[in-house]
Enzyme design. Sequence first.
Site, mmCIF file in Angstrom:
data_model
loop_
_atom_site.group_PDB
_atom_site.id
_atom_site.type_symbol
_atom_site.label_atom_id
_atom_site.label_comp_id
_atom_site.label_asym_id
_atom_site.label_seq_id
_atom_site.Cartn_x
_atom_site.Cartn_y
_atom_site.Cartn_z
ATOM 1 N N SER A 157 8.848 88.324 -37.451
ATOM 2 C CA SER A 157 9.249 89.589 -38.629
ATOM 3 C C SER A 157 10.422 88.845 -39.493
ATOM 4 O O SER A 157 10.890 87.711 -39.522
ATOM 5 C CB SER A 157 9.704 90.615 -37.889
ATOM 6 O OG SER A 157 11.048 90.504 -37.062
ATOM 7 N N SER A 159 10.216 87.975 -42.584
ATOM 8 C CA SER A 159 9.958 86.774 -43.260
ATOM 9 C C SER A 159 9.873 85.460 -42.940
ATOM 10 O O SER A 159 9.864 84.487 -43.871
ATOM 11 C CB SER A 159 10.219 86.970 -44.857
ATOM 12 O OG SER A 159 9.806 88.341 -45.403
ATOM 13 N N ARG A 160 10.090 85.437 -41.593
ATOM 14 C CA ARG A 160 10.569 84.042 -40.854
ATOM 15 C C ARG A 160 9.351 83.211 -40.899
ATOM 16 O O ARG A 160 8.361 83.663 -40.288
ATOM 17 C CB ARG A 160 11.161 84.275 -39.619
ATOM 18 C CG ARG A 160 12.663 85.063 -39.617
ATOM 19 C CD ARG A 160 13.077 85.212 -38.224
ATOM 20 N NE ARG A 160 14.412 85.940 -38.185
ATOM 21 C CZ ARG A 160 14.553 87.249 -38.621
ATOM 22 N NH1 ARG A 160 13.391 88.001 -38.369
ATOM 23 N NH2 ARG A 160 15.764 87.873 -38.414
ATOM 24 N N ARG A 281 7.232 100.622 -36.046
ATOM 25 C CA ARG A 281 8.527 100.748 -35.725
ATOM 26 C C ARG A 281 9.295 101.324 -37.012
ATOM 27 O O ARG A 281 8.698 101.441 -38.065
ATOM 28 C CB ARG A 281 9.089 99.590 -35.226
ATOM 29 C CG ARG A 281 8.979 98.480 -36.193
ATOM 30 C CD ARG A 281 10.016 97.281 -36.048
ATOM 31 N NE ARG A 281 9.880 96.394 -36.777
ATOM 32 C CZ ARG A 281 10.173 96.206 -38.130
ATOM 33 N NH1 ARG A 281 10.965 97.304 -38.854
ATOM 34 N NH2 ARG A 281 9.869 95.170 -39.018
#
Length: 409
Positions: A157, A159-160, A281
């Site tokens: 998550s 944008s890693r 989520r």
Amino acid sequence: MTRKALILVEGSTRGTGLLFVQAAQRLGLCPITLSAKPTQYDYLVAENLNAIRVDTNNLDALIRECSQLRATYDIAGITSIQDSFYATAAKLCQYFELPGPNPVSIERCCDKFAQRQLLAEAGVPIPAYGVATNAAEVQSAAAKIGLPVVLKPVNGSGSRGVRLCRNLDELAAHTAYLLGGKHIWRSSPRVLVEEFAQGPHYCAEIVGNEVVGIVAAELGPPPYFVFREITFPALVTDNEHDRIVDVSLSCLQALGLGWGPTNIDLRWTKHGPVVIEVNPRLSGAPDPQLVQLAYGVDLITEHIKLVIGDKLNLRRRHSHTAAARILLPDRDGTLDRIGGERRAAAVSGVAEVNLYVEPKTPIIRKGDSGDWIGYVIAASPSPAQTEAILQRAVDLISWSITPFPALGE
């Protein structure tokens, strides 16, 4: 009388954790955070909040801890702020027969390749894609799709590890980064190779089966995908709004979602809305704050109410425009100073100024959400006024960074 508790599996270092704790307290709950390292969350120490050290990657250990807590508390609900622990929280809810999402649906959705397969089978518009475990497979998938392509880890998550590859050199370099040991993997390395969908970026904010609203996001320059400004609600036509809502709801059906919060990233391309990612989520900061400022709907409180089995209220109280500007460094080095946040916060219409860093902090940009050094939020009755307030406030914040010495100096 036994006190009711809300169990939070891990917290957040970006402000959302404290908002969850405060919302729980307003609802008369005792928030208890279970964490492998509670001290990483400053607000737990600062507010003297209940936190228990436990291996949050060990479901059995979490079950034991919650079972022990039931001797003292009435556990009203269990949830998590972090997507990497949301499925774990769902399993705990299932074990203790508490309201929660389907953990199988959450886990499938968090696997971006499995998510793509389910969306494709349901006819949801998505970019062309392939999956790879080595450099040869990456090249093969990219050749089939056609450059430019986006390479991203199948799990992750913020944008890693996500990068746009516009030519063969960039493709080879980022493949080497992802598969050569530099990227930290939670599971066995798998890379999603994806067509680059071009167009304005939007995010649908959903609770249950209701689209609360649509966020517009501006990204920084390629090859990275780092948010620079976020606005709610997005300025879209009625047709664009309806098509985004229709596609978003079809995602829920395809993925077996529809309980609790979901946020869906899309691009509006020449063919209309294309789904980039479905996150099962609640969005992290600053999105919940924007929705509350613009519509008067407190997504965090409503999420907790859902978790403890209370009735939701997503009714819009008013209609303003809220926006957040993300503060991003322009170079690597040592942060010498950062200031002006008090003057910025004093600007009429500014709702929040949040700085993540302090002087002497080393700044190493990686092209993901970890690059954020803070944000400013503003709200007003009109988009133009909100943008003007935001710019006035951001102009009052300044910082300086001394580049790291070159090798040999």
